[in-house]
Enzyme design. Structure first.
Site, mmCIF file in Angstrom:
data_model
loop_
_atom_site.group_PDB
_atom_site.id
_atom_site.type_symbol
_atom_site.label_atom_id
_atom_site.label_comp_id
_atom_site.label_asym_id
_atom_site.label_seq_id
_atom_site.Cartn_x
_atom_site.Cartn_y
_atom_site.Cartn_z
ATOM 1 N N PHE A 1 14.080 4.732 -14.316
ATOM 2 C CA PHE A 1 14.093 3.651 -13.347
ATOM 3 C C PHE A 1 15.314 2.763 -13.591
ATOM 4 C CE2 PHE A 1 12.851 -0.235 -11.185
ATOM 5 C CZ PHE A 1 12.338 0.277 -10.009
ATOM 6 N N ASP B 1 15.150 9.355 -3.845
ATOM 7 C CA ASP B 1 14.218 9.617 -4.945
ATOM 8 C C ASP B 1 13.318 10.784 -4.522
ATOM 9 O OD1 ASP B 1 13.020 8.829 -7.458
ATOM 10 O OD2 ASP B 1 11.435 7.840 -6.342
ATOM 11 N N LYS C 1 16.306 -3.335 1.488
ATOM 12 C CA LYS C 1 17.395 -4.231 1.143
ATOM 13 C C LYS C 1 18.332 -3.585 0.128
ATOM 14 C CE LYS C 1 13.831 -7.768 0.955
ATOM 15 N NZ LYS C 1 13.064 -8.583 -0.002
ATOM 16 N N GLU D 1 21.899 4.545 2.074
ATOM 17 C CA GLU D 1 20.744 4.271 1.206
ATOM 18 C C GLU D 1 21.187 3.962 -0.219
ATOM 19 O OE1 GLU D 1 17.934 3.377 0.563
ATOM 20 O OE2 GLU D 1 16.316 4.445 1.539
ATOM 21 N N ASP D 2 20.316 3.262 -0.938
ATOM 22 C CA ASP D 2 20.621 2.993 -2.350
ATOM 23 C C ASP D 2 20.332 4.212 -3.221
ATOM 24 O OD1 ASP D 2 17.855 2.795 -1.911
ATOM 25 O OD2 ASP D 2 17.600 0.934 -3.025
HETATM 26 P P1 IMP Z 1 11.819 7.739 -1.717
HETATM 27 O O1 IMP Z 1 13.095 8.549 -1.734
HETATM 28 O O2 IMP Z 1 11.092 7.772 -0.404
HETATM 29 O O3 IMP Z 1 10.918 8.107 -2.866
HETATM 30 O O4 IMP Z 1 12.110 6.196 -1.913
HETATM 31 C C1 IMP Z 1 13.320 5.706 -2.280
HETATM 32 C C2 IMP Z 1 13.181 4.215 -2.488
HETATM 33 O O5 IMP Z 1 12.438 3.946 -3.688
HETATM 34 C C3 IMP Z 1 14.544 3.602 -2.723
HETATM 35 O O6 IMP Z 1 15.121 3.183 -1.503
HETATM 36 C C4 IMP Z 1 14.235 2.467 -3.676
HETATM 37 O O7 IMP Z 1 13.879 1.311 -2.959
HETATM 38 C C5 IMP Z 1 13.047 2.936 -4.463
HETATM 39 N N1 IMP Z 1 13.446 3.481 -5.787
HETATM 40 C C6 IMP Z 1 13.375 4.762 -6.192
HETATM 41 N N2 IMP Z 1 13.829 4.913 -7.452
HETATM 42 C C7 IMP Z 1 14.243 3.678 -7.852
HETATM 43 C C8 IMP Z 1 14.833 3.172 -9.078
HETATM 44 O O8 IMP Z 1 15.104 3.881 -10.070
HETATM 45 N N3 IMP Z 1 15.101 1.836 -9.103
HETATM 46 C C9 IMP Z 1 14.847 1.009 -8.051
HETATM 47 N N4 IMP Z 1 14.294 1.442 -6.890
HETATM 48 C C10 IMP Z 1 13.992 2.758 -6.795
HETATM 49 MG MG MG Z 2 15.136 0.891 -0.887
#
Ligand code: IMP
Ligand code: MG
Length: 183
Positions: A155, A106, A46, A102-103
């Site tokens: 975060f 990470d 979301k 994407e938001d």
């Molecule tokens: P990754 O890149 O697979 O580790 O996952 C990314 C997801 O982790 C994002 O789409 C977010 O939902 C969540 N996420 C990673 N860092 C943050 C943060 O600093 N705040 C809020 N959600 C985060």
């Molecule tokens: Mg996400």
């Protein structure tokens, strides 16, 4: 007013104005890059909905949109990277130029696996647009094609991003006060 969620914010990292200005910039680039393509924007739910809503309205060519929801298998909060589809796309991807929205990038594992899953459906191309990028946390080889801001390994919440499903509706990106996590 009794409680304002802004009181839970330690400091603002990116203001609504800064975010808007940067989105206009990358939208201009996307408009140029996709002029002769068949753009389909896919928002990963979301966290990316706020970014998606602003980005799509700043793009000057017709774009189709769709939504997808995924979750990571495995225990723990750190993403395992094995992606399970909760809500799939409504249309086949052949003939489309996919832009995954994407938001935050990470560890990169979610998008890494999502991209490889979607590429098997034979779209013309796949690119990634992310609001935030945390390069220090990357665990797999994936880079955004369009990114608004690099952020430090902290975060963050707001503008779609949550802590415990809350704070998505803040209009800016901020860092929470430590006592909010330990409540
Ligand atoms: P990754 O890149 O697979 O580790 O996952 C990314 C997801 O982790 C994002 O789409 C977010 O939902 C969540 N996420 C990673 N860092 C943050 C943060 O600093 N705040 C809020 N959600 C985060
Ligand atoms: Mg996400």
């Amino acid at each position: 007013m009794k409680y304002n969620m802004k009181d839970d914010i330690l400091h603002i990292l990116l203001s609504a104005e800064e975010i808007d200005a940067k989105i206009q910039e990358i939208a201009e680039q996307i408009t140029k890059d996709y002029e002769n393509k068949n753009l389909l924007m896919v928002s990963v739910l979301k966290g990316s909905v706020v970014f998606m809503a602003d980005l799509m309205r700043a793009i000057k060519i017709p774009a189709r949109i769709d939504f997808m929801s995924v979750s990571s298998y495995g225990k723990g909060t750190a993403s395992s990277g094995i992606v399970k589809i909760i809500k799939d796309l409504d249309i086949p991807l052949e003939g489309y130029d996919l832009l995954l929205v994407e938001d935050i990038l990470d560890s990169g594992k979610t998008l890494y696996h999502l991209r490889s899953m979607l590429s098997q459906r034979k779209p013309n191309s796949i690119r990634i647009a992310t609001l935030l990028n945390k390069p220090a946390r990357r665990e797999v080889d994936i880079q955004p094609d369009y990114s608004c801001f690099d952020v430090p390994d902290e975060f963050v919440v707001g503008y779609g991003l949550d802590f415990d499903e809350k704070y998505r509706n803040l209009p800016f990106i901020g860092v929470l006060k430590p006592q909010v996590y330990t409540k």
